[in-house]
Enzyme design. Sequence first.
Site, PDB file in Angstrom:
ATOM      1  N   ASP A 129      61.771  32.151  49.906  1.00 32.29           N
ATOM      2  CA  ASP A 129      60.473  31.604  50.302  1.00 32.29           C
ATOM      3  C   ASP A 129      59.282  32.340  49.699  1.00 32.29           C
ATOM      4  O   ASP A 129      58.171  31.809  49.692  1.00 32.29           O
ATOM      5  CB  ASP A 129      60.338  31.625  51.827  1.00 32.29           C
ATOM      6  CG  ASP A 129      61.379  30.766  52.523  1.00 32.29           C
ATOM      7  OD1 ASP A 129      61.874  29.812  51.893  1.00 32.29           O
ATOM      8  OD2 ASP A 129      61.706  31.054  53.687  1.00 32.29           O
ATOM      9  N   GLN A 253      69.160  25.206  47.480  1.00 33.37           N
ATOM     10  CA  GLN A 253      68.163  26.104  46.892  1.00 33.37           C
ATOM     11  C   GLN A 253      68.518  27.573  47.076  1.00 33.37           C
ATOM     12  O   GLN A 253      68.007  28.430  46.361  1.00 33.37           O
ATOM     13  CB  GLN A 253      66.790  25.824  47.517  1.00 33.37           C
ATOM     14  CG  GLN A 253      66.255  24.449  47.218  1.00 33.37           C
ATOM     15  CD  GLN A 253      65.111  24.060  48.134  1.00 33.37           C
ATOM     16  OE1 GLN A 253      63.944  24.330  47.842  1.00 33.37           O
ATOM     17  NE2 GLN A 253      65.417  23.433  49.258  1.00 33.37           N
TER      18      GLN A 253
END
Length: 331
Positions: A129, A253
Site C-alpha cells: 500500500d 497484487q
Amino acid sequence: MVKKIGVLTSGGDAPGMNAAIRGVVRAALSEGLEVYGIEDGYLGLYHNRMKQLDRYSVSDMINRGGTFLGSARFPEFRDPEIRKIALQNMKERGIDGLVVIGGDGSYAGADLLTKEGGIHCVGLPGTIDNDVAGTDYTIGFFTALETVVEAIDRLRDTSSSHQRISIVEVMGRFCGDLTLAAAIAGGCEFIAIPEVEFKREDLVKEIKAGIAKGKKHAIVAITEKLDNIDELAKYIEKETDRETRGTVLGHIQRGGAPVAYDRILASRMGAYAVDLLVNKISPPLNFSSGGFCVGIQNEKMVHELISVCIAPENKKSKFKEDWYDTAKKLF
C-alpha cells in the site's frame, strides 16, 4: 548490544518480505548474532513458535514472493496479558532484539514490546500500500505496481476492441499511491484516490468530455473502498451509454516474485536494521523511548521512532501531489 534477535512478518504479505528476512539473517550472522525466525507473526510469538536460522535457512529466498515464516493478523496482541506471554517467550530464549516486517499496525505492536519489555525492536515497512510514514517507499510496492500495470495493459487490449469503459479497483486502503502510480504507468484516462474528493457525477462529467473529444474507450483506476465497483459501472454505463465493466484485482497484487528494486530495498533495510541493533549507527539508539523503524528517503537509509511514524498526523505517507498533477495533465 543485543546478542540474539528474532525476525517476524506481520499483517498482509508483500513481495520482498523474504528478501528482507534474508537481509536481516545474513547481516546478523555477520555480526556474530543468533537469529530466530518467528512463525506467523505475533501469533507465533505468543504461541512460542520459533526456530533458529542460519545462512542456509534463507538460501534461494531472495526471489520468492510471500513470506516463508508465514504471517497472520492477531488483534488479540492488543491485550497486555497476551504481550506478557510473548515477552516471556523471547526472554526464555535470551532474545533481546526483534525485527518486525509489516505495516503500521505491526509497528505499534513492536513499539509496545520495547516500552513494556525492553526488547530492542526495529520495524521494516512491508506492505504494497505504500502507506507507512517515514519512508518514500515500502517493501512490495514496486512489485505490486508491476502487477497492476500488467493488468491494466491487458484490460486496455479488450476495452479498445469493444469500445468499452473499464474500471480497475486497486488496493491501498486509505492511500492512493499504488492507484496513482499505476494510472500514470498504465496510461489510465481517469483516476479516483482517497486523497482527492470523489464524486460519481464528476467522474461521469470527465468521461463524457472525453467521449465528446472522440474517445472510444477508457480505463478508470480507483482505490479500493471508495465505491462499489459494480454499482459504479452500472451508473457510468447508464449516464454515458457506453458498456462499462469493473475488475477487482484483489489479492493477486500481493503475490509474485519481487522485482529487482524491491529485492534491493528489502536487503538494504534488513541490513540497516541490524546495524541499528548492534549500534553501528552513530549516535547509538536509545530504546528507552520506544522502538525504531527504518525507511528510505532520497535513496538513503533513515530511521525514526516508531511512535513518531504511527502518530495520527504522520500515519499516512505524504500525498504525492506532484504525481497527481502529472496524471491529470496526461489524461
